[in-house]
Design a protein around this motif. Sequence first.
Motif, PDB file in Angstrom:
ATOM      1  N   GLN A  87     -21.808 -45.850 -87.834  1.00  0.00           N
ATOM      2  CA  GLN A  87     -21.451 -44.828 -87.119  1.00  0.00           C
ATOM      3  C   GLN A  87     -20.054 -45.242 -86.469  1.00  0.00           C
ATOM      4  O   GLN A  87     -19.247 -44.074 -86.397  1.00  0.00           O
ATOM      5  CB  GLN A  87     -22.283 -44.759 -85.621  1.00  0.00           C
ATOM      6  CG  GLN A  87     -23.575 -44.309 -85.972  1.00  0.00           C
ATOM      7  CD  GLN A  87     -24.542 -44.181 -84.757  1.00  0.00           C
ATOM      8  OE1 GLN A  87     -24.508 -45.009 -83.723  1.00  0.00           O
ATOM      9  NE2 GLN A  87     -25.480 -43.393 -84.615  1.00  0.00           N
ATOM     10  N   ARG A  88     -19.666 -46.388 -86.116  1.00  0.00           N
ATOM     11  CA  ARG A  88     -18.295 -46.635 -85.734  1.00  0.00           C
ATOM     12  C   ARG A  88     -17.200 -46.307 -86.832  1.00  0.00           C
ATOM     13  O   ARG A  88     -16.061 -45.815 -86.319  1.00  0.00           O
ATOM     14  CB  ARG A  88     -18.166 -48.216 -85.322  1.00  0.00           C
ATOM     15  CG  ARG A  88     -17.002 -48.603 -85.107  1.00  0.00           C
ATOM     16  CD  ARG A  88     -16.454 -48.113 -83.627  1.00  0.00           C
ATOM     17  NE  ARG A  88     -15.228 -48.517 -83.371  1.00  0.00           N
ATOM     18  CZ  ARG A  88     -13.969 -48.264 -83.608  1.00  0.00           C
ATOM     19  NH1 ARG A  88     -13.858 -47.249 -84.277  1.00  0.00           N
ATOM     20  NH2 ARG A  88     -12.820 -48.720 -82.992  1.00  0.00           N
ATOM     21  N   PHE A  89     -17.482 -46.569 -88.085  1.00  0.00           N
ATOM     22  CA  PHE A  89     -16.557 -46.352 -89.262  1.00  0.00           C
ATOM     23  C   PHE A  89     -17.152 -45.132 -90.144  1.00  0.00           C
ATOM     24  O   PHE A  89     -16.283 -44.959 -91.179  1.00  0.00           O
ATOM     25  CB  PHE A  89     -16.421 -47.515 -89.905  1.00  0.00           C
ATOM     26  CG  PHE A  89     -15.621 -48.664 -89.178  1.00  0.00           C
ATOM     27  CD1 PHE A  89     -14.347 -48.715 -88.862  1.00  0.00           C
ATOM     28  CD2 PHE A  89     -16.555 -49.664 -88.695  1.00  0.00           C
ATOM     29  CE1 PHE A  89     -14.011 -49.655 -87.908  1.00  0.00           C
ATOM     30  CE2 PHE A  89     -16.014 -50.911 -87.966  1.00  0.00           C
ATOM     31  CZ  PHE A  89     -14.742 -50.806 -87.546  1.00  0.00           C
ATOM     32  N   ARG A  90     -17.973 -44.343 -89.529  1.00  0.00           N
ATOM     33  CA  ARG A  90     -18.161 -43.177 -90.495  1.00  0.00           C
ATOM     34  C   ARG A  90     -17.163 -42.341 -90.987  1.00  0.00           C
ATOM     35  O   ARG A  90     -17.254 -41.791 -92.079  1.00  0.00           O
ATOM     36  CB  ARG A  90     -19.430 -42.323 -89.682  1.00  0.00           C
ATOM     37  CG  ARG A  90     -19.977 -41.436 -90.427  1.00  0.00           C
ATOM     38  CD  ARG A  90     -20.585 -40.564 -89.674  1.00  0.00           C
ATOM     39  NE  ARG A  90     -21.355 -39.469 -90.527  1.00  0.00           N
ATOM     40  CZ  ARG A  90     -20.566 -38.030 -90.492  1.00  0.00           C
ATOM     41  NH1 ARG A  90     -19.483 -37.968 -89.677  1.00  0.00           N
ATOM     42  NH2 ARG A  90     -21.025 -37.063 -91.090  1.00  0.00           N
ATOM     43  N   ALA A  91     -16.282 -41.828 -90.018  1.00  0.00           N
ATOM     44  CA  ALA A  91     -15.218 -41.022 -90.438  1.00  0.00           C
ATOM     45  C   ALA A  91     -14.291 -41.415 -91.670  1.00  0.00           C
ATOM     46  O   ALA A  91     -13.961 -40.627 -92.451  1.00  0.00           O
ATOM     47  CB  ALA A  91     -14.431 -40.528 -89.108  1.00  0.00           C
TER      48      ALA A  91
END
Length: 161
Positions: A87-91
């Motif tokens: 979630q933290r690095f999803r983008a």
Amino acid sequence: MSRDRALWVLPVSVVAALLLGLLPLPPSLAPLRPYWLALVVAYWVLEEPDRVGLGFAFFVGVIADLAFGSLLGEQALRLTIMAFILQRFRARLRFFPLSQQALAIGGLLLNDRIVTAAVHFTLGMPTLPAMFWLAPLLGMLLWPPVFLLFDALRLRTWRNR
């Protein structure tokens, strides 16, 4: 077809991952078993963040702990940590080419093995075999076909509406 028709892909993929995790393997190959559930959760966290998050990862982990007969909460912890990092690095991860995504997933699976080893060490459980550390490599190699399969199933149901 409506969006509701695509809802079947998520539970079927989780059940398939649980069944693949329960599939008996010879003792010499058991440490090489890919963490199918992690691959499934990783896909859904990346592609459907509104439906799949930390709570889903924890819930599926508890179900896996019960199904596999492992230490209650171990897989829930492992999947929740992985989902948090995703979630933290999803983008960024979503726009990586598939080969770079596979490397990132391999790193996450290696992190999962480190968490598992730490839990086993902390609880005084037996050390894990050396081949145990090769399973993330296998998971990394399986990421592209798993991703493409789930993408085809998910997007096919969307296109047919």
